[in-house]
Write a protein that holds these residues in place. Sequence first.
Motif, short mmCIF file in Angstrom:
data_model
loop_
_atom_site.label_atom_id
_atom_site.label_comp_id
_atom_site.label_asym_id
_atom_site.label_seq_id
_atom_site.Cartn_x
_atom_site.Cartn_y
_atom_site.Cartn_z
N ILE A 157 83.34 49.77 -50.63
CA ILE A 157 83.93 50.64 -51.65
C ILE A 157 85.34 51.07 -51.23
O ILE A 157 86.29 51.02 -52.01
CB ILE A 157 83.03 51.87 -51.89
CG1 ILE A 157 81.75 51.43 -52.60
CG2 ILE A 157 83.77 52.95 -52.68
CD1 ILE A 157 80.66 52.49 -52.63
N VAL A 158 85.48 51.48 -49.98
CA VAL A 158 86.78 51.92 -49.48
C VAL A 158 87.77 50.76 -49.48
O VAL A 158 88.93 50.91 -49.87
CB VAL A 158 86.65 52.55 -48.08
CG1 VAL A 158 88.00 52.78 -47.44
CG2 VAL A 158 85.84 53.85 -48.16
N GLU A 159 87.32 49.57 -49.08
CA GLU A 159 88.19 48.39 -49.08
C GLU A 159 88.67 48.06 -50.50
O GLU A 159 89.84 47.74 -50.71
CB GLU A 159 87.46 47.20 -48.47
CG GLU A 159 88.24 45.91 -48.46
CD GLU A 159 89.53 45.96 -47.64
OE1 GLU A 159 90.35 45.04 -47.79
OE2 GLU A 159 89.73 46.91 -46.85
N LYS A 160 87.77 48.17 -51.46
CA LYS A 160 88.14 47.92 -52.85
C LYS A 160 89.18 48.94 -53.33
O LYS A 160 90.15 48.58 -54.01
CB LYS A 160 86.88 47.96 -53.74
CG LYS A 160 87.16 47.76 -55.20
CD LYS A 160 87.63 46.35 -55.50
CE LYS A 160 87.70 46.13 -56.99
NZ LYS A 160 88.88 45.37 -57.39
N ARG A 161 88.98 50.20 -52.97
CA ARG A 161 89.96 51.24 -53.31
C ARG A 161 91.32 50.92 -52.69
O ARG A 161 92.35 51.08 -53.33
CB ARG A 161 89.49 52.62 -52.84
CG ARG A 161 88.20 53.08 -53.43
CD ARG A 161 88.33 53.79 -54.75
NE ARG A 161 89.18 54.94 -54.63
CZ ARG A 161 90.05 55.31 -55.56
NH1 ARG A 161 90.17 54.64 -56.66
NH2 ARG A 161 90.80 56.38 -55.38
N ARG A 162 91.32 50.48 -51.43
CA ARG A 162 92.58 50.14 -50.74
C ARG A 162 93.28 48.99 -51.47
O ARG A 162 94.48 49.04 -51.74
CB ARG A 162 92.30 49.75 -49.29
CG ARG A 162 93.59 49.51 -48.48
CD ARG A 162 93.31 48.76 -47.19
NE ARG A 162 92.76 47.44 -47.40
CZ ARG A 162 93.44 46.37 -47.83
NH1 ARG A 162 94.72 46.46 -48.12
NH2 ARG A 162 92.84 45.20 -47.98
N GLU A 168 98.31 48.57 -47.51
CA GLU A 168 97.94 47.80 -46.32
C GLU A 168 96.93 48.58 -45.48
O GLU A 168 96.00 48.03 -44.93
CB GLU A 168 99.18 47.48 -45.49
CG GLU A 168 98.88 46.48 -44.38
CD GLU A 168 100.16 45.98 -43.72
OE1 GLU A 168 100.13 45.84 -42.49
OE2 GLU A 168 101.15 45.74 -44.43
N HIS A 169 97.13 49.89 -45.40
CA HIS A 169 96.22 50.79 -44.68
C HIS A 169 95.92 51.97 -45.59
O HIS A 169 96.75 52.37 -46.39
CB HIS A 169 96.83 51.30 -43.38
CG HIS A 169 97.18 50.22 -42.42
ND1 HIS A 169 96.23 49.55 -41.67
CD2 HIS A 169 98.36 49.65 -42.09
CE1 HIS A 169 96.82 48.63 -40.93
NE2 HIS A 169 98.13 48.68 -41.17
N MET A 170 94.75 52.54 -45.40
CA MET A 170 94.35 53.66 -46.24
C MET A 170 93.56 54.66 -45.43
O MET A 170 92.70 54.29 -44.64
CB MET A 170 93.50 53.16 -47.41
CG MET A 170 93.05 54.23 -48.35
SD MET A 170 92.11 53.43 -49.68
CE MET A 170 91.80 54.83 -50.69
N ARG A 171 93.88 55.93 -45.62
CA ARG A 171 93.09 56.99 -45.00
C ARG A 171 92.27 57.63 -46.11
O ARG A 171 92.81 58.06 -47.12
CB ARG A 171 93.99 58.05 -44.37
CG ARG A 171 93.20 59.12 -43.65
CD ARG A 171 94.12 60.19 -43.05
NE ARG A 171 93.37 61.19 -42.34
CZ ARG A 171 92.72 62.20 -42.92
NH1 ARG A 171 92.71 62.32 -44.22
NH2 ARG A 171 92.08 63.09 -42.19
N ILE A 172 90.96 57.66 -45.91
CA ILE A 172 90.06 58.21 -46.92
C ILE A 172 88.97 59.01 -46.22
O ILE A 172 88.57 58.69 -45.10
CB ILE A 172 89.45 57.10 -47.80
CG1 ILE A 172 88.74 57.68 -49.02
CG2 ILE A 172 88.53 56.22 -47.00
CD1 ILE A 172 88.35 56.63 -50.04
#
Length: 186
Positions: A157-162, A168-172
Amino acid sequence: EFDLDIVAVVNDTVGTMMTCGYEDRNCEVGLIAEVDILNPSRAGCQIADLCGSGVGYEKMTSGMYLGEIVRQILIDLTKQGLLFRGQISERLRTRGIFETKFLSQIESDRLALLQVRRILQQLGLDSTCEDSIVVKEVCGAVSRRAAQLYGAGLAAIVEKRREDQGLEHMRITVGVDGTLYKLHPQ
């Protein structure tokens, strides 16, 4: 009788996400990890209801089902003659007898094998110390598998949001609540 203006109605998972988001603006995921076997509609994870109750994935990860998974494995091991002297008791045949709270108790680092054996005896399962070791291992394996599956689902889910945001990088942050999350020793 009341003069009310309803601003929003949310379920517990979205409420968890909102509460977490109040303190951390990076919270985009709400997760409820429940043990409540009597109320299946409360389990699962949600991002605006993307996954939740009734899904096969939930049955492999939710606290509502982990005890039953352990019971099914214990039955299989008993049929193979690896547990309980190969004797499947009527208690072990009883659906729901192995509640997830027992899994959590058995997995506790503080619990000695004699205490595990006592829990099994309370369930009407005539066990040896060797049985207690196997049951403790089964409980650990079921919990690890559930946690890894939940983690993999959340990572997807987080990868899809990114990807959707072209980052390129995401903080969640993931807001988590629920009795399984709060009470499981691991």
